[in-house]
Design a protein around this motif. Structure first.
Motif, PDB file in Angstrom:
ATOM      1  N   PRO A  62       0.691  -1.228   0.101  1.00 51.64           N
ATOM      2  CA  PRO A  62       0.009   0.123   0.062  1.00 51.64           C
ATOM      3  C   PRO A  62       0.821   1.352   0.014  1.00 51.64           C
ATOM      4  N   GLY A  63       0.438   2.168  -0.637  1.00 49.45           N
ATOM      5  CA  GLY A  63       0.951   3.564  -0.674  1.00 49.45           C
ATOM      6  C   GLY A  63       0.642   4.399   0.174  1.00 49.45           C
ATOM      7  N   THR A  84      -6.427   5.333  -1.815  1.00 55.24           N
ATOM      8  CA  THR A  84      -5.310   4.831  -1.565  1.00 55.24           C
ATOM      9  C   THR A  84      -4.555   3.967  -2.661  1.00 55.24           C
ATOM     10  N   PRO A  85      -3.334   4.388  -2.823  1.00 57.35           N
ATOM     11  CA  PRO A  85      -2.668   3.646  -3.952  1.00 57.35           C
ATOM     12  C   PRO A  85      -2.217   2.103  -3.321  1.00 57.35           C
ATOM     13  N   THR A 121      -2.479   0.684  -8.854  1.00 54.00           N
ATOM     14  CA  THR A 121      -4.044   1.011  -8.737  1.00 54.00           C
ATOM     15  C   THR A 121      -4.416   2.323  -7.685  1.00 54.00           C
ATOM     16  N   LEU A 122      -5.393   2.526  -7.668  1.00 51.31           N
ATOM     17  CA  LEU A 122      -5.871   3.760  -6.933  1.00 51.31           C
ATOM     18  C   LEU A 122      -7.376   3.197  -6.430  1.00 51.31           C
ATOM     19  N   GLY A 123      -7.518   3.006  -5.279  1.00 51.51           N
ATOM     20  CA  GLY A 123      -8.829   2.832  -4.894  1.00 51.51           C
ATOM     21  C   GLY A 123      -9.652   3.770  -5.042  1.00 51.51           C
ATOM     22  N   ALA A 154     -13.306   7.540  -9.248  1.00 50.99           N
ATOM     23  CA  ALA A 154     -13.328   6.109  -9.717  1.00 50.99           C
ATOM     24  C   ALA A 154     -12.181   5.692  -9.462  1.00 50.99           C
ATOM     25  N   PRO A 155     -12.052   4.052  -9.279  1.00 51.11           N
ATOM     26  CA  PRO A 155     -10.782   3.507  -9.075  1.00 51.11           C
ATOM     27  C   PRO A 155      -9.990   3.459 -10.309  1.00 51.11           C
TER      28      PRO A 155
END
Length: 171
Positions: A62-63, A84-85, A121-123, A154-155
């Motif tokens: 997680p970022g 959250t990345p 990804t980005l949540g 949007a994710p």
């Protein structure tokens, strides 16, 4: 303990730490853990060639979320629930299967090589705004009413997948 013994012990520990660090670097760089599938015993027991397989399992990290941003004119900050990345990799696989020839005792091979590829990804996130404006000095310092605002961020999924399929003579 003598100084030569301490020096030797320090050199051994430094060498072991360097070996462990270099062994862990490829998996940490891509974000995967290699998992070999041991099938050599089956090949020896059956007396024939069996498929060879190896997998790469992703490790997600997680970022740091991009926190709320304060915007003038709004009572609630922008990006109330930040995205959250997550960084990692798509799973990888290496498979090699024998294909028996119709005439003869040899085998041809068909294989697929799908290396692990980076995944970012980005949540989902959320923006909210209160149904009130900022205090208005022309209205005796009272806020005015307005429509409440809500929006969904949007994710995001970003990756480039790659795979090679090949067939050829026996090995």
């Amino acid at each position: 303990m003598k100084s030569t013994t301490r020096g030797t012990l320090a050199a051994v520990i430094a060498g072991a730490a360097a070996a462990v660090g270099t062994a862990a670097t490829p998996a940490a760089a891509v974000g995967t853990v290699p998992v070999p599938v041991p099938l050599e015993g089956v090949s020896g027991a059956l007396g024939t060639e069996v498929p060879k397989a190896g997998l790469e399992i992703p490790v997600l990290t997680p970022g740091v979320p991009d926190g709320p941003r304060y915007v003038t004119g709004r009572l609630v900050p922008d990006r109330t629930l930040p995205q959250t990345p997550l960084n990692g990799a798509l799973p990888g696989a290496v498979l090699d299967a024998p294909l028996p020839q119709v005439l003869g005792d040899r085998f041809d091979h068909v294989g697929i090589d799908a290396p692990a590829s980076d995944l970012r990804t980005l949540g989902p996130g959320l923006n909210l705004d209160a149904p009130l404006t900022a205090p208005d000095p022309d209205n005796f310092g009272l806020p005015a009413l307005k429509q409440p605002e809500i929006s969904l961020l949007a994710p995001v999924v970003q990756t480039v997948a790659d795979a090679n399929l090949g067939a050829g003579a026996g090995k």
